[in-house]
Design a protein around this motif. Structure first.
Motif, mmCIF file in Angstrom:
data_model
loop_
_atom_site.group_PDB
_atom_site.id
_atom_site.type_symbol
_atom_site.label_atom_id
_atom_site.label_comp_id
_atom_site.label_asym_id
_atom_site.label_seq_id
_atom_site.Cartn_x
_atom_site.Cartn_y
_atom_site.Cartn_z
ATOM 1 N N ALA A 1 0.827 -1.203 0.000
ATOM 2 C CA ALA A 1 0.000 0.000 0.000
ATOM 3 C C ALA A 1 0.864 1.258 0.000
ATOM 4 C CB ALA A 1 -0.932 -0.015 1.207
ATOM 5 N N VAL A 2 1.964 1.218 0.757
ATOM 6 C CA VAL A 2 2.872 2.364 0.785
ATOM 7 C C VAL A 2 3.476 2.592 -0.591
ATOM 8 C CG1 VAL A 2 5.053 3.240 1.714
ATOM 9 C CG2 VAL A 2 3.400 2.151 3.240
ATOM 10 N N ARG A 3 3.914 1.505 -1.228
ATOM 11 C CA ARG A 3 4.488 1.626 -2.574
ATOM 12 C C ARG A 3 3.455 2.163 -3.554
ATOM 13 N NH1 ARG A 3 7.142 -3.283 -1.117
ATOM 14 N NH2 ARG A 3 5.524 -4.513 -2.144
ATOM 15 N N SER A 4 2.214 1.722 -3.424
ATOM 16 C CA SER A 4 1.159 2.201 -4.325
ATOM 17 C C SER A 4 0.890 3.685 -4.117
ATOM 18 C CB SER A 4 -0.133 1.396 -4.097
ATOM 19 O OG SER A 4 0.049 0.037 -4.441
ATOM 20 N N ALA A 5 0.891 4.131 -2.855
ATOM 21 C CA ALA A 5 0.668 5.549 -2.582
ATOM 22 C C ALA A 5 1.788 6.394 -3.177
ATOM 23 C CB ALA A 5 0.565 5.779 -1.079
ATOM 24 N N LEU A 6 3.037 5.929 -3.044
ATOM 25 C CA LEU A 6 4.162 6.660 -3.628
ATOM 26 C C LEU A 6 4.067 6.681 -5.151
ATOM 27 C CD1 LEU A 6 7.059 5.370 -1.360
ATOM 28 C CD2 LEU A 6 6.023 7.645 -1.341
ATOM 29 N N ALA A 7 3.602 5.592 -5.707
ATOM 30 C CA ALA A 7 3.431 5.535 -7.160
ATOM 31 C C ALA A 7 2.374 6.534 -7.621
ATOM 32 C CB ALA A 7 3.041 4.119 -7.587
ATOM 33 N N THR B 1 -6.627 12.886 -13.648
ATOM 34 C CA THR B 1 -7.823 12.340 -13.014
ATOM 35 C C THR B 1 -7.548 10.985 -12.379
ATOM 36 O OG1 THR B 1 -8.552 11.180 -15.004
ATOM 37 C CG2 THR B 1 -9.242 13.489 -14.750
ATOM 38 N N ALA B 2 -8.460 10.576 -11.515
ATOM 39 C CA ALA B 2 -8.341 9.266 -10.880
ATOM 40 C C ALA B 2 -8.352 8.155 -11.927
ATOM 41 C CB ALA B 2 -9.482 9.074 -9.883
ATOM 42 N N LYS B 3 -9.170 8.315 -12.948
ATOM 43 C CA LYS B 3 -9.252 7.303 -14.010
ATOM 44 C C LYS B 3 -7.914 7.186 -14.735
ATOM 45 C CE LYS B 3 -12.000 5.984 -18.056
ATOM 46 N NZ LYS B 3 -13.146 6.362 -18.938
ATOM 47 N N GLU B 4 -7.283 8.319 -15.023
ATOM 48 C CA GLU B 4 -6.000 8.304 -15.716
ATOM 49 C C GLU B 4 -4.916 7.677 -14.840
ATOM 50 O OE1 GLU B 4 -6.609 12.313 -18.488
ATOM 51 O OE2 GLU B 4 -5.822 12.470 -16.436
ATOM 52 N N PRO C 1 -9.746 0.652 -9.778
ATOM 53 C CA PRO C 1 -10.301 1.971 -9.479
ATOM 54 C C PRO C 1 -10.590 2.185 -7.995
ATOM 55 C CG PRO C 1 -11.298 1.085 -11.454
ATOM 56 C CD PRO C 1 -10.459 -0.014 -10.891
ATOM 57 N N ALA C 2 -11.113 1.166 -7.326
ATOM 58 C CA ALA C 2 -11.435 1.325 -5.902
ATOM 59 C C ALA C 2 -10.172 1.599 -5.086
ATOM 60 C CB ALA C 2 -12.139 0.077 -5.379
ATOM 61 N N THR C 3 -9.074 0.911 -5.418
ATOM 62 C CA THR C 3 -7.805 1.130 -4.720
ATOM 63 C C THR C 3 -7.279 2.531 -4.999
ATOM 64 O OG1 THR C 3 -7.250 -1.216 -4.843
ATOM 65 C CG2 THR C 3 -5.427 0.321 -4.477
ATOM 66 N N THR C 4 -7.370 2.959 -6.248
ATOM 67 C CA THR C 4 -6.898 4.291 -6.622
ATOM 68 C C THR C 4 -7.657 5.377 -5.875
ATOM 69 O OG1 THR C 4 -6.335 3.481 -8.839
ATOM 70 C CG2 THR C 4 -6.522 5.869 -8.552
ATOM 71 N N TYR C 5 -8.984 5.255 -5.826
ATOM 72 C CA TYR C 5 -9.783 6.258 -5.129
ATOM 73 C C TYR C 5 -9.455 6.275 -3.634
ATOM 74 C CZ TYR C 5 -12.721 7.370 -9.150
ATOM 75 O OH TYR C 5 -13.181 7.816 -10.368
ATOM 76 N N ARG C 6 -9.237 5.108 -3.057
ATOM 77 C CA ARG C 6 -8.923 5.042 -1.632
ATOM 78 C C ARG C 6 -7.585 5.735 -1.354
ATOM 79 N NH1 ARG C 6 -9.414 0.098 -1.141
ATOM 80 N NH2 ARG C 6 -7.249 -0.618 -1.105
ATOM 81 N N LEU C 7 -6.587 5.464 -2.183
ATOM 82 C CA LEU C 7 -5.283 6.097 -1.996
ATOM 83 C C LEU C 7 -5.357 7.608 -2.212
ATOM 84 C CD1 LEU C 7 -3.041 3.475 -3.829
ATOM 85 C CD2 LEU C 7 -3.108 3.920 -1.368
ATOM 86 N N LEU D 1 -6.873 9.288 0.811
ATOM 87 C CA LEU D 1 -5.929 9.348 1.920
ATOM 88 C C LEU D 1 -4.883 10.444 1.701
ATOM 89 C CD1 LEU D 1 -5.322 5.537 2.573
ATOM 90 C CD2 LEU D 1 -6.416 7.161 4.140
ATOM 91 N N LEU D 2 -4.380 10.535 0.483
ATOM 92 C CA LEU D 2 -3.354 11.531 0.178
ATOM 93 C C LEU D 2 -3.919 12.952 0.232
ATOM 94 C CD1 LEU D 2 -1.554 9.626 -2.707
ATOM 95 C CD2 LEU D 2 -0.591 10.157 -0.465
ATOM 96 N N VAL D 3 -5.176 13.118 -0.151
ATOM 97 C CA VAL D 3 -5.826 14.427 -0.039
ATOM 98 C C VAL D 3 -6.045 14.776 1.427
ATOM 99 C CG1 VAL D 3 -7.976 15.688 -0.458
ATOM 100 C CG2 VAL D 3 -6.912 14.395 -2.310
ATOM 101 N N ALA D 4 -6.499 13.811 2.213
ATOM 102 C CA ALA D 4 -6.755 14.058 3.635
ATOM 103 C C ALA D 4 -5.480 14.471 4.365
ATOM 104 C CB ALA D 4 -7.357 12.812 4.285
ATOM 105 N N ASP D 5 -4.338 13.918 3.949
ATOM 106 C CA ASP D 5 -3.061 14.243 4.591
ATOM 107 C C ASP D 5 -2.336 15.407 3.916
ATOM 108 O OD1 ASP D 5 -3.348 12.368 6.545
ATOM 109 O OD2 ASP D 5 -2.190 10.815 5.522
ATOM 110 N N GLU D 6 -2.988 16.039 2.919
ATOM 111 C CA GLU D 6 -2.482 17.249 2.247
ATOM 112 C C GLU D 6 -1.278 17.005 1.348
ATOM 113 O OE1 GLU D 6 -2.282 20.825 4.652
ATOM 114 O OE2 GLU D 6 -3.626 19.933 6.126
ATOM 115 N N TYR D 7 -1.067 15.746 0.949
ATOM 116 C CA TYR D 7 -0.035 15.486 -0.048
ATOM 117 C C TYR D 7 -0.566 15.783 -1.455
ATOM 118 C CZ TYR D 7 2.887 13.312 3.488
ATOM 119 O OH TYR D 7 3.654 13.096 4.603
ATOM 120 N N LEU D 8 -1.880 15.696 -1.611
ATOM 121 C CA LEU D 8 -2.552 16.060 -2.854
ATOM 122 C C LEU D 8 -3.708 16.996 -2.533
ATOM 123 C CD1 LEU D 8 -2.838 12.627 -4.735
ATOM 124 C CD2 LEU D 8 -1.123 14.418 -5.099
#
Length: 246
Positions: A12-18, A31-34, A43-49, A52-59
């Motif tokens: 999950a950490v590697r996916s978030a960094l990716a 976009t999330a789709k891209e 798609p569900a994994t992408t949206y979840r990541l 999380l990244l938006v909530a932590d202000e990385y995105l």
């Protein structure tokens, strides 16, 4: 006690960094789709990541809610880029070096950190990561902290690097009051026990913003008793640098 990582967490950490890397590569508005298609993530994994990244202000989500861009905290994943030093500014610094036997350093504050932009090659300054992490222990850092509404926002750790380092909240606040009162800063053996530093601010001519600092480094005994002529010389060169760096 910290719970051990499960077998799925490293992935999950590697996916978030990716995901972060893909936003950097694709640019603002991706976009999330891209992202999902580029990384071959469900798609569900992408949206979840992304959430999380938006909530932590990385995105951040763009105003139209159709894409994403890097957030405030993502900028902290890279070292701040030092601004280019104009040739005329380097000449001013070299002029001061020719008149004193001290190490002469020029630092920028435009990134919100102490960033050396013209360190003295004959008197190497303290390593950049140390200056960034312990601004309260350097004269340049104290110039920066004295301008902040709350200095604690820029100080990540209070630690005694030498027996002389300010390492409590009360000591830091007392040191910053001295800066505000005097209009210049110093430290005596706080980064290296045998060395000290004096620093004067460089302010934008128009609005007085603190943009940089000019520092002299030398033996503690000399820093402890700076003469007025030396401080006047520093201020004179700081004034000459102001329009070149603002």
């Amino acid at each position: 006690m910290t719970a051990p990582l499960s077998g799925r967490q490293p992935k999950a950490v590697r996916s978030a960094l990716a995901v972060l890397e893909e936003v950097v590569a694709a640019g603002p508005g991706v976009t999330a789709k891209e992202i999902s298609a580029a990384l071959r993530l469900p798609p569900a994994t992408t949206y979840r990541l992304l959430n999380l990244l938006v909530a932590d202000e990385y995105l951040v989500r763009l105003p139209d809610l159709k894409g994403f861009a890097l957030g405030r905290r993502a900028a902290r994943l890279a070292l701040p880029a030092a601004p280019a030093v104009p040739t005329a500014a380097r000449a001013v610094v070299e002029h001061l070096r020719a008149q004193v036997r001290w190490g002469v350093h020029l630092a920028s504050f435009t990134t919100g950190q102490v960033v050396m932009i013209d360190p003295d090659p004959d008197h190497p300054p303290t390593a950049a990561p140390v200056l960034a992490r312990f601004p309260q222990a350097s004269a340049l850092g104290r110039l920066l902290l004295a301008e902040q509404p709350d200095w604690r926002a820029l100080v990540r750790e209070l630690r005694a690097l030498t027996p002389h380092t300010v390492s409590t909240r009360a000591e830091v606040e007392a040191a910053l009051r001295e800066v505000e009162s005097a209009g210049w800063a110093r430290q005596l053996g706080e980064l290296h026990a045998d060395r000290g530093c004096l620093a004067v601010p460089i302010r934008a001519p128009g609005d007085g913003r603190l943009v940089a600092g000019l520092a002299l480094a030398g033996p503690v005994a000399r820093v402890a008793e700076p003469n007025g002529a030396l401080l006047d010389l520093m201020r004179e060169h700081a004034e000459r640098l102001a329009p070149l760096l603002a």
